[in-house]
Enzyme design. Sequence first.
Site, PDB file in Angstrom:
ATOM      1  CG  HIS A  59      53.177  39.207  26.496  1.00 25.91           C
ATOM      2  ND1 HIS A  59      53.261  37.962  25.922  1.00 25.91           N
ATOM      3  CD2 HIS A  59      52.414  39.042  27.608  1.00 25.91           C
ATOM      4  CE1 HIS A  59      52.599  37.086  26.653  1.00 25.91           C
ATOM      5  NE2 HIS A  59      52.064  37.714  27.673  1.00 25.91           N
ATOM      6  CD  GLN A  64      44.288  37.942  28.911  1.00 18.47           C
ATOM      7  OE1 GLN A  64      44.914  38.765  29.565  1.00 18.47           O
ATOM      8  NE2 GLN A  64      44.682  36.676  28.793  1.00 18.47           N
ATOM      9  NE  ARG A  85      44.721  29.661  35.789  1.00 14.24           N
ATOM     10  CZ  ARG A  85      45.373  28.497  35.788  1.00 14.24           C
ATOM     11  NH1 ARG A  85      46.453  28.339  35.044  1.00 14.24           N
ATOM     12  NH2 ARG A  85      44.984  27.495  36.545  1.00 14.24           N
ATOM     13  CE1 TYR A 124      44.914  31.635  26.765  1.00 13.67           C
ATOM     14  CE2 TYR A 124      46.993  32.794  26.518  1.00 13.67           C
ATOM     15  CZ  TYR A 124      45.781  32.652  27.152  1.00 13.67           C
ATOM     16  OH  TYR A 124      45.435  33.519  28.151  1.00 13.67           O
ATOM     17  CG  HIS A 276      55.182  37.846  33.081  1.00 12.98           C
ATOM     18  ND1 HIS A 276      54.599  39.092  33.006  1.00 12.98           N
ATOM     19  CD2 HIS A 276      54.262  36.975  32.559  1.00 12.98           C
ATOM     20  CE1 HIS A 276      53.388  38.978  32.466  1.00 12.98           C
ATOM     21  NE2 HIS A 276      53.160  37.718  32.188  1.00 12.98           N
ATOM     22  CG  ASP A 327      50.258  40.202  29.932  1.00 14.79           C
ATOM     23  OD1 ASP A 327      49.520  39.402  29.357  1.00 14.79           O
ATOM     24  OD2 ASP A 327      50.884  39.909  30.961  1.00 14.79           O
TER      25      ASP A 327
END
Length: 462
Positions: A59, A64, A85, A124, A276, A327
């Site tokens: 993941h 990021q 976020r 995404y 998660h 992540d």
Amino acid sequence: MPRQYDLQSALLPQGWARNVLVTVSDEGFISALDAGPTAPPSGAERVGGIVVPGMANAHSHAFQRAMAGNTEYRLSARDSFWTWRRAMYALANRIEAEDLQILAAQLFIEMLKSGYTTAAEFHYLHRRRDGAPYAGTNALWDAIGNAAGIAGIGLTFLPTLYQCSDFGGQPLRADQARFAMDTDAFLRAIEERHGMQRGGQIQRIGAAFHSLRAVPLDHLREAALALRSIDADMPVHIHVAEQVLEVKACQRETGRRPIELLLDSGLLTPHWCLIHATHATFEELKGLAAAAATVCLSISTEANLGDGLFDTARFLKAGGRLCIGSDSQSTVSPAEELRWLEYQQRLRKKRRAVLATHTESHVGTRLWRDAAQHGAQAIGQPAGTIEIGRRADWLVLDPAHPSLVGAAAGTALDHVLFAGADAAIRDVMVAGRWVIKDRHHAAEESVGPRFAALMNRFAAIE
Ligand SMILES: [Zn+2]
């Protein structure tokens, strides 16, 4: 020409072995393996060191990487995932395709050096900065594949369906406009890429649903069944039950908890990976184990965002299949993810060696071996173990490194998790090709300065 490697010491599925002769085909697969004490042929390359399977990073959100370390200050007494976020969206709305390629190339090189040999990119960012779709090929998608090609890392690319801002089909907000994609366009694009895929490649296509709040269940069902008809073995990932608020909103809207809803849908197979699953009941954990779906934890991110604690001990006891991911990239280190799987349990239970088993008493070996194997399952790549038919994806630990000198046989991975021996990773092979040699990647001198220039440019905008 197939090549042969004479491994001084290696972790095989049956345990640690010495003097292992491995033959690797032109396509990078292990075609023969002899763990007996035979004299190696003269043409075999001697690999002095401790060889362990490369880890799957199940993941990742590559963009990021530009945020890591930049959101560790207090905005208010109520800082949480939801305030983080907002910063993440601001970054997501600033990135151009060429920026993404630089960030991802830097990140993938870092992953290789830390022991990840394959990565699943949960992606995404689909539209241009102004929210318009790309007319031809999607430059943001291509950026990820190009970066993986530069780094030489295995890639499972997961275009991600993201349609709503919350349960109940709430429309996307303005700062989510780049994520929008309708189901037909999503399926067409995946089918097209799937059609271009060839056997033996280290890049493959999968798919993801951002979350149950971002994809209405009827859309999810329709798309999941269509994906299955494109490729019955296609990896499918979804974020689920990361936040208490999300679980409550799901219950309010549907009368069910999110994992319950997925279990009831009957869609889960061993090709599904739930990201998660932090707030899961024991019944849900047992349901996931029975479905043989994988759960991917990223404790570094879950801790960083204040998500909560996953009940690893219970899940593993129920036969659950666990893998790991980087992540949000606040940490890019399989050793750290696995260390905290165990430490979280020790702190909670006030005991040691909680995740060891009767058959594998070494915590490091147990966690590394299982996460590599289940990670390969999660991302649908033929890797994760050193055995015939698998890809030659492995790491070589330097036994002369201070973190490993004097280590008893069979404790190398205990040292990697609990004594800093991830710093002893000296060489890394992906599909039979050395991508890290003596801690060096051939592209780091070209990628590093471009990454630095980009980060300086972002800092100047702040
Ligand atoms: Zn994520």
